[in-house]
Every structure is written in structure tokens, then in C-alpha cells.
Design an enzyme around this catalytic site. Structure first.
Site, PDB file in Angstrom:
ATOM      1  N   LYS A  51       1.005  -1.134  -0.035  1.00 22.89           N
ATOM      2  CA  LYS A  51       0.103   0.095   0.119  1.00 22.89           C
ATOM      3  C   LYS A  51       0.623   1.200  -0.005  1.00 22.89           C
ATOM      4  O   LYS A  51       0.765   2.303  -0.856  1.00 22.89           O
ATOM      5  CB  LYS A  51      -0.790  -0.040   1.432  1.00 22.89           C
ATOM      6  CG  LYS A  51      -2.008  -0.948   1.239  1.00 22.89           C
ATOM      7  CD  LYS A  51      -2.633  -1.302   2.547  1.00 22.89           C
ATOM      8  CE  LYS A  51      -3.580  -2.384   2.414  1.00 22.89           C
ATOM      9  NZ  LYS A  51      -4.304  -2.787   3.983  1.00 22.89           N
ATOM     10  N   GLN A  95      -3.991  -1.756   9.984  1.00 27.25           N
ATOM     11  CA  GLN A  95      -4.156  -2.882   9.781  1.00 27.25           C
ATOM     12  C   GLN A  95      -4.773  -3.877  10.568  1.00 27.25           C
ATOM     13  O   GLN A  95      -4.003  -3.983  11.518  1.00 27.25           O
ATOM     14  CB  GLN A  95      -2.602  -3.232   9.079  1.00 27.25           C
ATOM     15  CG  GLN A  95      -2.317  -4.411   8.363  1.00 27.25           C
ATOM     16  CD  GLN A  95      -3.131  -4.372   6.881  1.00 27.25           C
ATOM     17  OE1 GLN A  95      -3.392  -3.279   6.291  1.00 27.25           O
ATOM     18  NE2 GLN A  95      -3.429  -5.478   6.246  1.00 27.25           N
ATOM     19  N   ASP A 118     -10.801   2.958   5.096  1.00 26.48           N
ATOM     20  CA  ASP A 118     -11.103   1.512   5.026  1.00 26.48           C
ATOM     21  C   ASP A 118     -12.655   1.236   4.906  1.00 26.48           C
ATOM     22  O   ASP A 118     -13.317   0.373   4.650  1.00 26.48           O
ATOM     23  CB  ASP A 118     -10.515   0.816   6.138  1.00 26.48           C
ATOM     24  CG  ASP A 118      -9.554  -0.315   5.829  1.00 26.48           C
ATOM     25  OD1 ASP A 118      -9.403  -0.745   4.878  1.00 26.48           O
ATOM     26  OD2 ASP A 118      -8.897  -0.722   6.579  1.00 26.48           O
TER      27      ASP A 118
HETATM   28  N1  GUN Z   1      -6.060  -6.972   6.476  1.00 28.75           N
HETATM   29  C1  GUN Z   1      -6.459  -7.534   5.432  1.00 28.75           C
HETATM   30  N2  GUN Z   1      -7.097  -6.934   4.385  1.00 28.75           N
HETATM   31  C2  GUN Z   1      -7.354  -5.747   5.075  1.00 28.75           C
HETATM   32  C3  GUN Z   1      -7.947  -4.417   4.851  1.00 28.75           C
HETATM   33  O1  GUN Z   1      -8.343  -4.214   3.586  1.00 28.75           O
HETATM   34  N3  GUN Z   1      -7.812  -3.330   5.668  1.00 28.75           N
HETATM   35  C4  GUN Z   1      -7.354  -3.608   6.875  1.00 28.75           C
HETATM   36  N4  GUN Z   1      -7.250  -2.415   7.682  1.00 28.75           N
HETATM   37  N5  GUN Z   1      -6.810  -4.736   7.134  1.00 28.75           N
HETATM   38  C5  GUN Z   1      -6.632  -5.728   6.345  1.00 28.75           C
END
Ligand code: GUN
Length: 282
Positions: A51, A95, A118
Site C-alpha cells: 500500500k 491494518q 477502509d
Molecule cells: N487486513 C487484510 N485486509 C485488510 C484491509 O483491507 N484493511 C485492513 N485495515 N486490514 C486488512
């Protein structure tokens, strides 16, 4: 033998980035996102790195704050509250998963809903439920974007979502409803699973079970979206047995190279939306 259309997430993501660069160039500042990662889970490390890398490639500002596995919930929330107040921060992403000693819901609730790229804050989840979305979780909206790109219709179709997680299954079902699909959610307690799955015209699989969906569970002509990311012998495989279903499916997203790139692309889009909303507010 039938060759399904391969839904190429990398290609669709590139087209999203083209449009995004134009959108971002209209802003008077460069959007900034802060990633919060707790502990040293290798998968989380790798996702956050991807990311952050994509932010840099797009000329956006992305940085990661890493906390030790044993950090207290209060300390993490304090950091989030500081970032909420910081006008120079447009997006905040915690995350997941978080360590067991933390209340995930409480942590996510502490994020400013206008910085919740998110889409996991209850306010954003509620707006999606009401059919008036602001930030939509990145994987579900990425899947819709991919279906639109390949002109695969959603309206009126029998869509089945396998999995009911907060981050994929539930928002995916809501989003399909907003697009006027006839939606069924299947999960670990579903009875007669095979019969249910065979009714699908579009099937989204997000259950975290390696190569679970096989050819005998689906009907010919179905479009399959595989959200699974399972590590097996150093390789990444999906929740769908790709080789087995290929002779029956009309279209399928591969793993890797399907949903994964779309999730990151939609995060970048959500960041741009956050920056735009905040610039209108100030
Ligand atoms: N863990 C796995 N996929 C994601 C996601 O799209 N966002 C977040 N915050 N954690 C994750």
C-alpha cells in the site's frame, strides 16, 4: 474446452490509477495517509508495504507507524486521536488483524469517520447499509469496479457471497443490494451449500479456505470472484480451485492478480475521496 475470461485485476487497477491521477491533480495539496501496524505478522507487513509503495508510485504521501505486539489499546487509540486532529493527515488505516488483547471495534470506532479510508467505522458501515455510501470497504468496491470494467451485469442477477466477514462478505452483500442484485449470503452454517452455490450467476468467495470451491459446486456460465489469499508451500492460492472450475466458469478472477490489486487501487481512491471531502469542509 471452455476457456473462461480472466478478470485481470492489475489491468483494471491501472485504469483506476489513470483516472485517479487526474482527480488528485485537481487538489491544492498532496493527500496523505498513515498506516498503523501492530506486531510483526508477515502478511500484514507485506500488505502495508504494498500500500505504501503504491502511494509513492502515485505521488501520494504514505507512511507507516509500527507498534510492538504488546502495545496497549489506549496507546494505539491515543495515536489515532492525535492523527484525527492533524489537518495534514487525510486517511488513517489500522491494518488488521489486531492482537487479541485489543477490542478491534473500539479501535476502529476511534478513527475520524471522514478519515476512515477502509470504510470500517460504524458510521460508514451504516451509510452503506442505508444505500448512501461514503467510504466503502476496498475489497467489495474493487470487485464491483472489476465487474463494471468487464461489463458483467449485476442488476437483477442472482449473486452469492460466500463469507460474512465485516471487511468483505457483509459490505459486499450490502453493496450488491445497492446495485439491485438478488443477494444470498452463504457461510459455515449454510445447509445444502452446493444447491445454493449452483444458483449463482455471480459468485464471490471470501472464506479463507484453500481451493474450497470446485467444479461440482457451480453451474456453467457463472462469474467467479476469488477473494482468498492462502499461503501454501510458499505460493499464494485462492479459495477457488482455479483449474477445476475453469472448464465451467464464464469468467474468473485469478489469485494472485485478481482482487488483490483492486483492493489497493480502491484504497487509493478512498484516500483521494477523503482528501476531497476534507478540503470541502475546511
Ligand atoms: N487486513 C487484510 N485486509 C485488510 C484491509 O483491507 N484493511 C485492513 N485495515 N486490514 C486488512
Amino acid at each position: 474446452m471452455n476457456q473462461p475470461l480472466i478478470l485481470d485485476g492489475k489491468k483494471v487497477a491501472e485504469s483506476v490509477y489513470q483516472k485517479l491521477l487526474l482527480e488528485v491533480s485537481l487538489l491544492s495539496f498532496v493527500p496523505r495517509i498513515v498506516f498503523l501496524r501492530v506486531g510483526e505478522d508477515p502478511a500484514s507487513q507485506s500488505y502495508v508495504r504494498s500500500k505504501e509503495k503504491r502511494c509513492l508510485e502515485l505521488g501520494l504521501r504514505g507512511e507507516t507507524i509500527v507498534f510492538a505486539e504488546f502495545v496497549s489499546e489506549d496507546e494505539l487509540i491515543d495515536k489515532i486521536l492525535t492523527l484525527n486532529r492533524d489537518k495534514d493527515v487525510n486517511g488513517i488505516l489500522v491494518q488488521l488483524p489486531l492482537p487479541k488483547h485489543m477490542d478491534k471495534a473500539k479501535v476502529l470506532r476511534s478513527i475520524d469517520p471522514l478519515k476512515d479510508v477502509d470504510g470500517l467505522h460504524p458510521e460508514n458501515a451504516g451509510l452503506l447499509l442505508q444505500g448512501k455510501p461514503r467510504f466503502i470497504p476496498c475489497t467489495p468496491i474493487g470487485i464491483v469496479e472489476m465487474l463494471k470494467f468487464y461489463q458483467i451485469p449485476i442488476e437483477g442477477k442472482r449473486v452469492i457471497v460466500m463469507g460474512r466477514s465485516e471487511i468483505v462478505g457483509r459490505p459486499m452483500a450490502q453493496l450488491f443490494l445497492n446495485y439491485n442484485a438478488t443477494v444470498t449470503v452463504c457461510h459455515s452454517k449454510t445447509q445444502n451449500l452446493k444447491e445454493e452455490l449452483q444458483r449463482a450467476e455471480v459468485l464471490v468467495v471470501a472464506i479463507g479456505k484453500t481451493q474450497f470451491v470446485k467444479a461440482d459446486m457451480i453451474s456453467p456460465g457463472v462469474t467467479i470472484i476469488d477473494v482468498g489469499i492462502n499461503r501454501v508451500d510458499g505460493k499464494i492460492v485462492g479459495d477457488v480451485d482455479f483449474d477445476s472450475v475453469s472448464s465451467k466458469a464464464a469468467a474468473i478472477s485469478p489469485v494472485p492478480g485478481g482482487v488483490g490489486p483492486m483492493t489497493i487501487a480502491m484504497l487509493m481512491k478512498n484516500l483521494s475521496l477523503a482528501a476531497t471531502l476534507q478540503s470541502q469542509k475546511n
